[in-house]
Design an enzyme around this catalytic site. Structure first.
Site, PDB file in Angstrom:
ATOM      1  N   LYS A   1      -2.353 -10.871  23.570  1.00  0.00           N
ATOM      2  CA  LYS A   1      -2.813 -10.091  24.712  1.00  0.00           C
ATOM      3  C   LYS A   1      -2.917 -11.010  25.909  1.00  0.00           C
ATOM      4  CE  LYS A   1      -4.998  -5.691  24.362  1.00  0.00           C
ATOM      5  NZ  LYS A   1      -6.113  -4.857  24.078  1.00  0.00           N
TER       6      LYS A   1
ATOM      7  N   GLU B   1       0.809  -1.224   0.000  1.00  0.00           N
ATOM      8  CA  GLU B   1       0.000   0.000   0.000  1.00  0.00           C
ATOM      9  C   GLU B   1       0.843   1.276   0.000  1.00  0.00           C
ATOM     10  OE1 GLU B   1      -0.653  -2.719   1.696  1.00  0.00           O
ATOM     11  OE2 GLU B   1      -2.787  -3.000   2.073  1.00  0.00           O
TER      12      GLU B   1
HETATM   13  P1  AMP Z   1       3.547  -6.632   2.037  1.00  0.00           P
HETATM   14  O1  AMP Z   1       2.511  -5.661   1.623  1.00  0.00           O
HETATM   15  O2  AMP Z   1       3.303  -8.020   1.564  1.00  0.00           O
HETATM   16  O3  AMP Z   1       4.922  -6.146   1.679  1.00  0.00           O
HETATM   17  O4  AMP Z   1       3.502  -6.754   3.628  1.00  0.00           O
HETATM   18  C1  AMP Z   1       3.627  -5.613   4.432  1.00  0.00           C
HETATM   19  C2  AMP Z   1       3.794  -6.005   5.871  1.00  0.00           C
HETATM   20  O5  AMP Z   1       5.030  -6.693   6.084  1.00  0.00           O
HETATM   21  C3  AMP Z   1       3.874  -4.821   6.796  1.00  0.00           C
HETATM   22  O6  AMP Z   1       2.607  -4.290   7.110  1.00  0.00           O
HETATM   23  C4  AMP Z   1       4.575  -5.411   8.005  1.00  0.00           C
HETATM   24  O7  AMP Z   1       3.690  -6.108   8.835  1.00  0.00           O
HETATM   25  C5  AMP Z   1       5.524  -6.400   7.394  1.00  0.00           C
HETATM   26  N1  AMP Z   1       6.872  -5.820   7.287  1.00  0.00           N
HETATM   27  C6  AMP Z   1       7.468  -5.324   6.197  1.00  0.00           C
HETATM   28  N2  AMP Z   1       8.717  -4.911   6.490  1.00  0.00           N
HETATM   29  C7  AMP Z   1       8.918  -5.129   7.806  1.00  0.00           C
HETATM   30  C8  AMP Z   1      10.002  -4.906   8.716  1.00  0.00           C
HETATM   31  N3  AMP Z   1      11.158  -4.384   8.335  1.00  0.00           N
HETATM   32  N4  AMP Z   1       9.813  -5.251  10.000  1.00  0.00           N
HETATM   33  C9  AMP Z   1       8.656  -5.788  10.419  1.00  0.00           C
HETATM   34  N5  AMP Z   1       7.607  -6.035   9.622  1.00  0.00           N
HETATM   35  C10 AMP Z   1       7.724  -5.709   8.328  1.00  0.00           C
END
Ligand code: AMP
Length: 545
Positions: free
Chosen positions: A444, A335
């Protein structure tokens, strides 16, 4: 308007629409001899230049126009990182069609849903995906034409068109970008861990601005001297914007194709003298384990971009201490086009700290570059302070952030125009974001949040651990308690107590996992991230010990 009226610039500055074809035109004109190197499925290396890519992408645009593709037509790709995929991107977007990247690792029903939802009319596919293509053709009535990214001799019998046949003899003078910068350029669906996948439709403008955002010093900072190996797939959130950023910088681009095992990646890193690379933590964990086991050195790599999920401490340490490689840790999502924050290049205050303290900041998700704004808010929407302690819902705003999903009629923004990411985190006094959880993964316990991510990171730094995951399991008294699931490195043996002892003193007592279980395989999702949904199905309760 009088010529002396200064309230509106009018025609006194050039109208230079921000369209993505400009990246390729720039690369071809000013860095024309820089190479794109692809390793094919058969392991063979092929080379071309940015100039070749421009010529061939224009020929592709000509062929698409001749084939009835117009502005706004959705053209899907089902391909790994290969140069024909880069050509397809520019050929499709340059003439105003919408490039829709499909993730071949998705379950078939999801792919069918996505293609139908997007109304894709053309599909460009790698040969290896021919079986998926056949099933999509049977279930997706809008699909009219399939182009295989191959030459005529390789084309599966009687099926579709070969890429090389399609572009052969086509004009090379097709005009690109003769449209408004708000024209749609690309479409990508979210991983869809909850409900159906949702489409994010990027404009040329948002893609160009995202490229400028990630080109800043504290983000990728690519230069014309860099050789970029793009491991993160082009179907995963625009490959984090690397194809455009590499073209804008005039960097050499190395495309590893389908062979993503550590030995193949290492060979390519060395052979092409790669200076910058980007991929998810799993890729790096496997590569580092391979380097250690084989006693290998990285002779050219200077920076690695690690993102998609949190960078484990052990990975950051090993790159820094064993290989002298700078770690850039990025957080983002489809997004956001997708980059949100990056850590690794410290600000003045953090740069004044010792190496250990700096590492702690690198392990956070980082600061926003210009072009992204963020806030954390409480459950009723109030802004929470940047004290590094209070956790809240992470919300973001910017010109490359979604406002409304494709095919929906309502914005997904709060009253201040921010998008709720579904992530939970803190922001500290230095402006560093720290993701502590996904809102749906939150544990939680007795009414208090436990950060599964923090426990995972520490557990994964245990010398015997390859991967670690923490999920909530129901508990009669506390409602939920953490369960630690560990995949050990090959040939290792360990007890749960060893891991609990390792965590002791590093996390709050009440965060201690109820139990530790060892698994032979961790379920990974379509983008190579840990699939906690499947893990929760696998462990609906504490396993009998
Ligand atoms: P996507 O749209 O498939 O790239 O997924 C996005 C999600 O991946 C984010 O909302 C996070 O929950 C997770 N994410 C991406 N980069 C990181 C990061 N460096 N550390 C922790 N979570 C991450």
């Amino acid at each position: 308007m009088s010529v002396n009226d200064a309230s509106d610039v009018g025609d006194r500055m050039q109208h230079w629409a921000m369209t993505v074809d400009r990246f390729l035109v720039h690369a071809a004109r000013w860095h024309g001899g820089r190479e794109l190197v692809t390793r094919g499925a058969d392991g063979a290396i092929s080379r071309m230049t940015w100039q070749d890519v421009e010529r061939r992408a224009r020929q592709l645009s000509a062929a698409l126009l001749a084939g009835g593709v117009g502005q706004g037509t959705r053209v899907a790709t089902l391909s790994m990182n290969v140069s024909r995929h880069v050509e397809a991107w520019f050929g499709i977007m340059g003439m105003g069609a919408v490039c829709h990247t499909l993730n071949p690792r998705l379950f078939e029903e999801q792919l069918v849903y996505i293609v139908n939802h997007a109304g894709d009319r053309w599909l460009f596919a790698d040969l290896q995906f021919a079986p998926i293509v056949a099933r999509l053709r049977a279930q997706c009535p809008t699909l009219e034409q399939v182009v295989y990214l191959c030459d005529e001799a390789q084309r599966p019998g009687g099926e579709g068109i070969a890429f090389e046949t399609l572009i052969a003899g086509q004009r090379t003078d097709v005009r690109w970008g003769q449209f408004d910068e708000h024209t749609a350029a690309a479409l990508c669906y979210t991983s869809g861990t909850t409900g159906n996948p949702k489409g994010v439709l990027y404009s040329h403008r948002s893609q160009v601005l995202h490229t400028l955002i990630v080109s800043q010093y504290e983000v990728f900072a690519l230069s014309a001297r860099d050789t970029v190996m793009m491991i993160v797939p082009m179907f995963h959130a625009n490959a984090w914007g690397l194809p455009f950023a590499a073209a804008a910088a005039g960097a050499k681009l190395v495309l590893p194709g389908p062979k993503l095992d550590p030995a193949s990646l290492y060979e390519l890193l060395e052979q092409e003298q790669v200076t910058f690379s980007g991929g998810v933590p799993t890729v790096w964990q496997l590569l580092l384990a391979h380097l250690k086991a084989q006693r290998l050195r990285l002779s050219s790599l200077k920076r690695v971009l690690i993102g998609g999920s949190a960078c484990p401490e052990a990975v950051a340490r090993s790159f820094r201490d064993d290989h002298g490689v700078e770690v850039l840790h990025g957080w983002g999502m489809t997004e956001l086009s997708p980059i949100g924050t990056v850590s690794g290049r410290p600000n003045a205050a953090v740069a004044a700290l010792d190496a250990e303290a700096q590492l702690a900041y690198t392990l956070k998700q980082g600061r926003v570059p210009f072009g992204v704004d963020m806030k954390i808010s409480g459950e009723s929407g109030e802004r929470l302070p940047h004290d590094g302690a209070q956790q809240g819902l992470l919300k973001v705003a910017g010109p490359a952030v979604v406002a409304r999903y494709f095919g929906e009629d309502r914005d997904v923004l709060d009253a201040e125009g921010y998008f709720d990411t579904g992530d939970i985190g803190t922001i500290d006094a230095q402006g560093y974001l720290h993701i502590t959880d996904r809102s749906k993964d939150v544990i939680k316990s007795g009414g208090e949040w436990i950060s599964s991510v923090e426990i995972e990171n520490i557990a994964a730094s245990h010398p015997k651990a390859l991967m670690a995951a923490v999920i909530a399991v129901p508990h009669p008294k506390w409602r939920e308690r953490p369960l630690l699931v560990v995949k050990l490195k090959p040939g290792q043996d360990a007890t749960g107590d060893e891991f609990l002892a390792f965590l002791d003193g590093k996390i709050a007592k009440w965060w201690m996992p109820e139990q530790v279980v060892f698994v032979a395989e961790m379920p990974l999702g379509a983008t190579g991230k840990l699939d906690k949904k499947r893990l929760r199905t696998q462990f609906p309760a504490l396993p009998a010990s």
